[in-house]
Design a protein around this motif. Structure first.
Motif, mmCIF file in Angstrom:
data_model
loop_
_atom_site.group_PDB
_atom_site.id
_atom_site.type_symbol
_atom_site.label_atom_id
_atom_site.label_comp_id
_atom_site.label_asym_id
_atom_site.label_seq_id
_atom_site.Cartn_x
_atom_site.Cartn_y
_atom_site.Cartn_z
ATOM 1 N N UNK A 235 0.844 -1.288 -5.704
ATOM 2 C CA UNK A 235 -0.255 -0.500 -5.154
ATOM 3 C C UNK A 235 -1.080 0.041 -6.309
ATOM 4 N N UNK A 236 -2.337 -0.346 -6.363
ATOM 5 C CA UNK A 236 -3.186 0.112 -7.458
ATOM 6 C C UNK A 236 -3.478 1.601 -7.321
ATOM 7 N N UNK A 237 -3.614 2.255 -8.458
ATOM 8 C CA UNK A 237 -3.828 3.696 -8.453
ATOM 9 C C UNK A 237 -5.078 4.087 -7.687
ATOM 10 N N UNK A 238 -6.134 3.277 -7.807
ATOM 11 C CA UNK A 238 -7.382 3.601 -7.119
ATOM 12 C C UNK A 238 -7.286 3.430 -5.601
ATOM 13 N N UNK A 239 -6.255 2.701 -5.139
ATOM 14 C CA UNK A 239 -6.084 2.493 -3.693
ATOM 15 C C UNK A 239 -5.107 3.490 -3.080
ATOM 16 N N UNK A 240 -4.468 4.298 -3.920
ATOM 17 C CA UNK A 240 -3.422 5.193 -3.455
ATOM 18 C C UNK A 240 -3.935 6.224 -2.449
ATOM 19 N N UNK A 241 -5.068 6.824 -2.740
ATOM 20 C CA UNK A 241 -5.634 7.836 -1.851
ATOM 21 C C UNK A 241 -5.878 7.270 -0.460
ATOM 22 N N UNK A 242 -6.511 6.095 -0.402
ATOM 23 C CA UNK A 242 -6.830 5.477 0.885
ATOM 24 C C UNK A 242 -5.570 5.131 1.672
ATOM 25 N N UNK A 243 -4.536 4.637 0.965
ATOM 26 C CA UNK A 243 -3.295 4.267 1.644
ATOM 27 C C UNK A 243 -2.584 5.491 2.200
#
Length: 353
Positions: A235-243
């Motif tokens: 899981x990419x760090x930039x996608x963490x918030x959305x997930x």
């Protein structure tokens, strides 16, 4: 589908957590980069003659399972599901060392037999005389979450009523040396309160066992309800918030509905940024962390699960685990997030029952 409840807990860690009447009342201080579990009096739970032949991981698993069963007021479970990253690594090291030292001859099989990852689950089953489903997950740092997900499916579908679920890992001397060489363990000694102030790579390594009786029947000993568990290998760090937001949305929740966020920060300067991202996302939510007390190991998230369960049941958050200064009047909905070295991300959602 049926709801699933945490009906009891049992914990052995680098803190005195085996006593369920207390909740981090007394903190065990250290100044090191490797910390060991605080042992209970094992002879109170296991006959001394048998305990002498057991690896530490087996003893920790048996004792925590017995503590959990006693608190749940049951003598038997329908299944035993264990998560472990390294299994009984000390016996693995003994066997490999014997191969080298004895030139592959005259080997005693006992360390090999006891070194397999499913030894803990098997020994617990022998202690309980449990002939039901017995499975061990070895999924690195999501081993415990994998075990919980298996139990959730069985309980929700009413294939079982009571399942013993836990995570256990022990420290081995040789394995620890390897982790130090490859910079997975911090180069300097550090204290619990200074862990997150560290500017070096690696973590403080630890060990422990945490077992829980999960059930689709609520009881007067219930701690919390398990709403959901979700894992990601990458899981990419930039996608963490959305997930994280999407995970909450699946259960009709938003960031404002959380009463507590529990993070697995371990002080690794290279990877704690994941936790900082989520910390900023939930900036208006009270936050906590725990690896400064337990150390880092493959099933350390089971200690976070124990912490969340105790917080919900006692409706209190010990000062030693607070990550920010925000307060709340009640702890109803708790989200846990963990990852290790940028991989094996997990979200676990608990709520008051």
């Amino acid at each position: 589908m049926k709801n699933v409840y945490i009906n009891s807990v049992g914990s052995i860690s680098a803190q005195k957590t085996f006593d369920n009447t207390e909740f981090l009342n007394e903190i065990t201080e250290y100044n090191d980069n490797v910390i060991f579990a605080v042992n209970p009096v094992y002879k109170d739970y296991i006959p001394p003659a048998a305990a002498r032949r057991m690896a530490k991981g087996i003893k920790m698993g048996i004792v925590t399972s017995k503590i959990a069963l006693k608190e749940a007021n049951i003598n038997q479970v329908d299944a035993i599901i264990t998560g472990t990253g390294m299994g009984c690594v000390r016996d693995s090291e003994k066997f490999v060392s014997a191969i080298i030292d004895n030139d592959e001859q005259y080997l005693t099989p006992t360390p090999f037999i006891q070194s397999t990852h499913n030894t803990v689950g098997g020994q617990i089953a022998l202690e309980l005389n449990c002939k039901g489903y017995n499975f061990t997950y070895v999924h690195s740092s999501i081993s415990f979450e994998s075990a919980v997900m298996d139990a959730l499916l069985q309980l929700q579908l009413d294939e079982a009523k009571h399942i013993l679920v836990g995570g256990v890992d022990e420290l081995g001397d040789h394995t620890t040396k390897i982790h130090k060489i490859i910079n997975h363990i911090k180069p300097e000694a550090i204290t619990p309160t200074n862990l997150l102030k560290s500017k070096t790579e690696g973590a403080v390594f630890g060990e422990g066992a945490n077992f829980f009786v999960l059930s689709n029947e609520k009881s007067n000993t219930s701690y919390a309800e398990i709403v959901s568990v979700k894992t990601y290998n990458t899981l990419k760090q930039e996608a963490l918030k959305q997930q994280a937001i999407a995970f909450l949305k699946e259960h009709d929740l938003s960031t404002n509905d959380l009463d507590l966020l529990i993070l697995g920060n371990n002080g690794d300067v290279n990877f704690d940024a994941y936790y900082h991202t989520l910390s900023e996302t939930f900036s208006k939510t009270p936050q906590a962390y725990y690896k400064h007390l337990s150390g880092e190991f493959n099933t350390a998230s089971s200690f976070g699960f124990w912490l969340a369960s105790k917080v919900i049941k006692t409706q209190s958050l010990p000062e030693i685990v607070r990550l920010n200064g925000l307060q709340t009047s009640q702890y109803k909905t708790v989200l846990l997030y963990n990852q290790y070295r940028g991989e094996n991300h997990s979200f676990t959602l608990l709520r008051q029952c």
